[in-house]
Design a protein around this motif. Structure first.
Motif, short mmCIF file in Angstrom:
data_model
loop_
_atom_site.label_atom_id
_atom_site.label_comp_id
_atom_site.label_asym_id
_atom_site.label_seq_id
_atom_site.Cartn_x
_atom_site.Cartn_y
_atom_site.Cartn_z
N THR A 205 72.56 56.25 53.78
CA THR A 205 72.52 56.95 55.19
C THR A 205 71.11 56.79 55.79
O THR A 205 70.09 57.00 55.05
N ALA A 206 70.96 56.44 57.01
CA ALA A 206 69.88 56.28 57.62
C ALA A 206 69.25 57.79 57.94
O ALA A 206 69.74 58.64 58.41
N HIS A 207 67.69 57.76 57.79
CA HIS A 207 67.15 59.18 58.12
C HIS A 207 65.62 58.48 58.56
O HIS A 207 64.68 58.28 57.70
N ARG A 208 65.68 57.92 59.81
CA ARG A 208 64.37 57.37 60.37
C ARG A 208 64.11 57.72 61.73
O ARG A 208 65.05 58.17 62.31
N ASP B 119 66.62 52.91 53.38
CA ASP B 119 67.41 53.62 54.30
C ASP B 119 68.03 52.98 55.48
O ASP B 119 67.57 52.29 56.13
N GLY B 120 69.22 53.31 55.61
CA GLY B 120 69.93 52.91 56.62
C GLY B 120 70.75 51.18 56.56
O GLY B 120 71.73 50.84 57.24
N GLY C 26 72.79 47.09 59.29
CA GLY C 26 71.92 48.33 59.47
C GLY C 26 70.79 47.80 60.52
O GLY C 26 70.88 47.01 61.24
N PRO C 27 69.83 48.81 60.51
CA PRO C 27 68.85 48.87 61.79
C PRO C 27 67.97 47.76 61.40
O PRO C 27 67.13 47.66 62.48
#
Length: 417
Positions: free
Chosen positions: A7-10, A254-255, A274-275
């Protein structure tokens, strides 16, 4: 079928500065010759403007300007519809030939570069000081510059005159390590191997909080040697299409989402999303590698214990006598022999076997290469009869392409003359 999602946390940061009004002219794509060594820092202002969307998109090229790449990437033609977005501008176009030899321009949005840099800092323990040790016109090098910009820390670089030398790395490392805080650098396996053979190089490496290692497959024995020397190596997997490394020590940043279409043996094609993903290729609106939000890498891998293991390019798999052989597995066995420094394994057309397994080996001691029969026996015992090289050639060094990958096309041409 195996899929791992993190899961992304950015925080996205600033992704666009100018050009937010509809109807404005298409943005220019401008070549950016990146000097080698400490002079690479002179491109930082232009890079910052590209990331902010206040300047043209940039095509990083070698210090000589690389006229062939500039022409192939159409640097005199503005970005086309679909190649840019005012809300998330294309900051860089990275020229990459991948495994095909055909130049392609990877369109990297500012947000992808920022996401990659920020996720890297989170994974490593926070922003820090970066030492540039590789050419910055490749994605791994330019990302060192991006990370330094986002960290707000001065960038140091290794003097690259006459090639990479451990003593010059150690000199630049002393400058970088003098500043308080965390310290990072990024290398390819060939550079790490040279540094581990040099006392000053090892002493410098030990002081870094993390040494990113990518650009080519890392033999397990090399990582073990680094760990034994007290060097904190983090292996990375990624490519220009993912803004550089996006899987660290087998675990996605992440992400980043990882998907392996696994067969019965647990291995299969690797896809990433993803990102950090590029928006596509220059002048290729429907590139088959980019589908449904995923980039299909062309690599084979498997997930073991929750970590991705790359088995090599799908088109590098050798089919010999009807049996599939992954070159990377043969290379691992060979490089575990104390008499072998490096190895590259490839398939050569053979009238009897379809393809013959051939190994090109760099001996640890050029004057006393290991016995061929001993190497073949090691492979047969560890990887099976089909994987045993029909031919082993010794060379002083492997030809390289890009930031440090063995040039298989060059080797194949040499072996088939």
């Amino acid at each position: 079928m195996i899929e791992r999602t993190v899961t992304a946390h950015r925080r996205t940061g600033r992704t666009g500065g100018g050009r937010k009004m509809a109807g404005m002219p298409a943005r220019e794509l401008r070549p950016l010759p990146v000097p080698a060594g400490p002079q690479a820092t002179t491109v930082l202002p232009a890079l910052r403007r590209a990331l902010d969307g206040d300047g043209p998109a940039l095509l990083p090229v070698a210090p000589d300007g690389d006229a062939a790449i500039v022409e192939a990437m159409g640097a005199d033609v503005p970005l086309r519809p679909g190649e840019d977005d005012p809300s998330n501008p294309t900051a860089l176009v990275i020229a990459t030939s991948g495994s095909t030899g055909t130049p392609k321009g990877v369109l990297l949005p500012a947000a992808a570069l920022r996401a990659s840099a920020e996720a890297t800092h989170r994974r490593l323990g926070g922003p820090g000081h970066w030492l540039l040790a590789m050419p910055a016109h490749h994605v791994a090098g330019i990302q060192v510059l991006v990370r330094a910009l986002l960290a707000g820390t001065p960038l140091e670089a290794v003097d690259a005159a006459a090639g990479f030398r451990p003593d010059r790395f150690a000199t630049a490392a002393r400058r970088s390590l003098a500043a308080p805080g965390r310290h990072y650098t990024a290398l390819v396996p060939t550079q790490l191997r040279r540094l581990l053979d040099d006392a000053a190089g090892v002493a410098a490496l030990r002081e870094f909080d993390a040494v990113l290692l990518g650009g080519a497959a890392t033999p397990p024995v090399l990582r073990e040697q680094a760990a034994a020397a007290g060097v904190r190596v983090v292996t990375t997997y990624g490519m220009s299409e993912t803004a550089g490394g996006c899987v660290y020590d087998g675990v996605p940043l992440d992400g980043v989402r990882l998907h392996v279409e696994a067969a019965e043996d647990g291995s299969g094609p690797v896809a990433l999303a993803g990102p950090t993903l590029a928006r596509g290729y220059r002048a290729q609106e429907a590139a088959s590698a980019f589908r449904d939000g995923w980039f299909h890498t062309g690599d084979l891998g498997r997930v073991d214990g929750g970590r991705l293991e790359i088995l090599g390019r799908a088109d590098d798999v050798i089919i010999t006598g009807g049996v599939n052989v992954a070159p990377v597995l043969v290379e691992r066995v060979l490089t575990e022999h104390p008499g072998v420094r490096e190895a590259c394994v490839l398939g050569i057309d053979d009238p009897e076997w379809g393809q013959a397994v051939v190994a090109v080996v760099v001996p640890a001691d050029p004057s006393a290469p290991p016995p061929v029969a001993e190497l073949r026996t090691s492979v047969r015992d560890r990887a099976g009869a089909a994987s045993t090289p029909k031919r082993i050639e010794f060379v002083a060094e492997l030809p390289l392409r890009g930031p440090g990958k063995p040039d298989r096309r060059s080797l194949r041409a040499t072996l088939t003359r």
